[in-house]
Design an enzyme around this catalytic site. Structure first.
Site, PDB file in Angstrom:
ATOM      1  NE  ARG A 233      -3.461   0.381   1.953  1.00 10.09           N
ATOM      2  CZ  ARG A 233      -5.159   0.943   2.819  1.00 10.09           C
ATOM      3  NH1 ARG A 233      -5.118   1.638   3.265  1.00 10.09           N
ATOM      4  NH2 ARG A 233      -5.567   0.288   2.175  1.00 10.09           N
TER       5      ARG A 233
ATOM      6  CG  HIS B  45      -8.939   0.072  -2.219  1.00  6.40           C
ATOM      7  ND1 HIS B  45      -7.712  -1.324  -2.239  1.00  6.40           N
ATOM      8  CD2 HIS B  45      -8.923   0.474  -1.212  1.00  6.40           C
ATOM      9  CE1 HIS B  45      -7.883  -0.902  -0.963  1.00  6.40           C
ATOM     10  NE2 HIS B  45      -8.763   0.122  -0.797  1.00  6.40           N
TER      11      HIS B  45
ATOM     12  CD  GLN C  98     -12.604  -1.507  -0.138  1.00  7.90           C
ATOM     13  OE1 GLN C  98     -12.384  -1.760   0.485  1.00  7.90           O
ATOM     14  NE2 GLN C  98     -14.191  -2.206  -0.084  1.00  7.90           N
TER      15      GLN C  98
ATOM     16  CG  ASP D 111     -13.698   6.488  -0.483  1.00 10.33           C
ATOM     17  OD1 ASP D 111     -13.536   6.836   0.928  1.00 10.33           O
ATOM     18  OD2 ASP D 111     -12.694   6.719  -0.815  1.00 10.33           O
TER      19      ASP D 111
ATOM     20  CB  CYS E  97     -13.975   1.438   0.663  1.00  7.94           C
ATOM     21  SG  CYS E  97     -13.483   3.269   0.766  1.00  7.94           S
TER      22      CYS E  97
ATOM     23  NE  ARG F  79     -10.056  -5.043   0.636  1.00  4.41           N
ATOM     24  CZ  ARG F  79      -9.477  -3.917   1.011  1.00  4.41           C
ATOM     25  NH1 ARG F  79     -10.153  -3.384   1.735  1.00  4.41           N
ATOM     26  NH2 ARG F  79      -7.522  -3.707   1.143  1.00  4.41           N
TER      27      ARG F  79
END
Ligand code: CP
Ligand code: NVA
Length: 303
Positions: free
Chosen positions: A103, A130, A133, A222, A262, A290
């Site tokens: 990440r 991402h 996700q 988000d 998320c 996830r």
């Protein structure tokens, strides 16, 4: 040559659907207590240059459930944080580990890491994408709606890493995606161009959240300021006024629509407390998935 999971555009619909199917099987096995040690004795480095709750815990737990060992590495406490080149870290990691999740900030960092890595590298979030996700999000959609096909997907908010990855997903899977982003906060132009060429007519961009959400089956939002953009929080709050996913906005969607986020969420900013806690919200299943989807991604790539 190792196969990496850096962006959805490197995979076909069939390959991604295969991982989603495996994820469902692994979820069932884990719930039934059936062993599924597909990474028996393997080690996976988990490198973080940004904060995380879900990604860290779901990867660590996921590797463990697959019979392997995950190593949490914070860049701040490794030589990466003192400027050791990415390409040196990547080659050393591949001598110890069977896979790497990273990440970080720019997509070019994961691209360079992967170029020098002899073992699969998985993107655990960059400023651009991402992908883990959105795979969990699609798994959640399929659980709730039995299919991902023929549904209308709405994105409300920032044209950020999540939005960019949804755009790639829409192009690959061929579903209708309507994005509502304020002027100046649109998704990446190159991602949009690629997706619109791949799936003409499927992806639309508006600055009116009501237009995006009207009749939608799946609504997603988000945070307004992503990691690394904290200094822009105040100016973004002004730019995103009117973009809160609240009950009034959700009421324009299908009566059985689902709401995804998320997480982490900022209640009262991009989503109201009543929506995230309400009957349309499936955010806890989404967070759980996830774990299952990343196990499937690792089991598919790490040999
Ligand atoms: N959704 C997500 O990636 O959460 P974390 O930042 O907690 O890992
Ligand atoms: N867009 C958010 C997602 C967090 C999981 C960020 O990049 O901070």
């Amino acid at each position: 040559m190792a196969r990496h999971f850096l962006a959805l555009h490197d995979f076909s619909e069939i390959e991604l659907y295969g991982m989603l199917t495996l994820a469902r099987e692994l979820k069932e096995k884990q719930k039934q207590g059936v062993p599924h040690k597909l990474l028996d004795g393997k080690t996976v480095a988990l490198i973080f240059e940004k904060a995380s709750t879900r990604t860290r815990v779901s990867f660590e737990v996921g590797v463990f459930q697959l019979g392997g060992h995950g190593l949490f590495i914070s860049s701040a406490n490794s030589q990466m944080g003192r400027g050791e080149p990415i390409k040196d870290t990547a080659r050393v990691m591949a001598r110890y580990c069977d896979g790497v999740m990273i990440r970080t900030f720019g997509q070019e960092i994961v691209d360079e890491f992967a170029r020098y890595s002899d073992v699969p590298v998985i993107n655990g979030l960059t400023d651009m994408f991402h992908p883990c996700q959105i795979m969990a999000d699609l798994m959640t959609v399929i659980e709730q709606k039995r299919t991902y096909e023929g549904l209308v997907y709405a994105w409300v908010g920032d044209g950020n890493n999540m939005a960019n990855t949804w755009i790639e997903a829409a192009a690959i899977f061929g579903f209708e995606l309507r994005l509502a982003c304020p002027k100046g906060y649109e998704p990446d132009a190159a991602v949009m161009a690629w997706a619109m060429a791949k799936a003409p007519g499927k992806i639309t961009l508006t600055s009116d959240p009501k237009v995006a959400v009207a009749g939608a089956d799946v609504i997603n939002t988000d945070v307004w300021a992503s990691m690394g953009q904290e200094a822009e929080q105040k100016i973004r709050e002004q730019a995103f006024a009117g973009y809160c996913l609240d009950d009034a906005l959700v009421s324009l969607a299908k009566p059985d629509c689902i709401v995804l986020h998320c997480l982490p969420a900022h209640r009262g900013e991009e989503i109201s407390d009543s929506v995230i806690e309400g009957k349309h919200s499936v955010v806890w299943d989404e967070a759980e998935n996830r774990l299952h989807v990343q196990k499937a991604i690792m089991a598919t790539l790490i040999k």
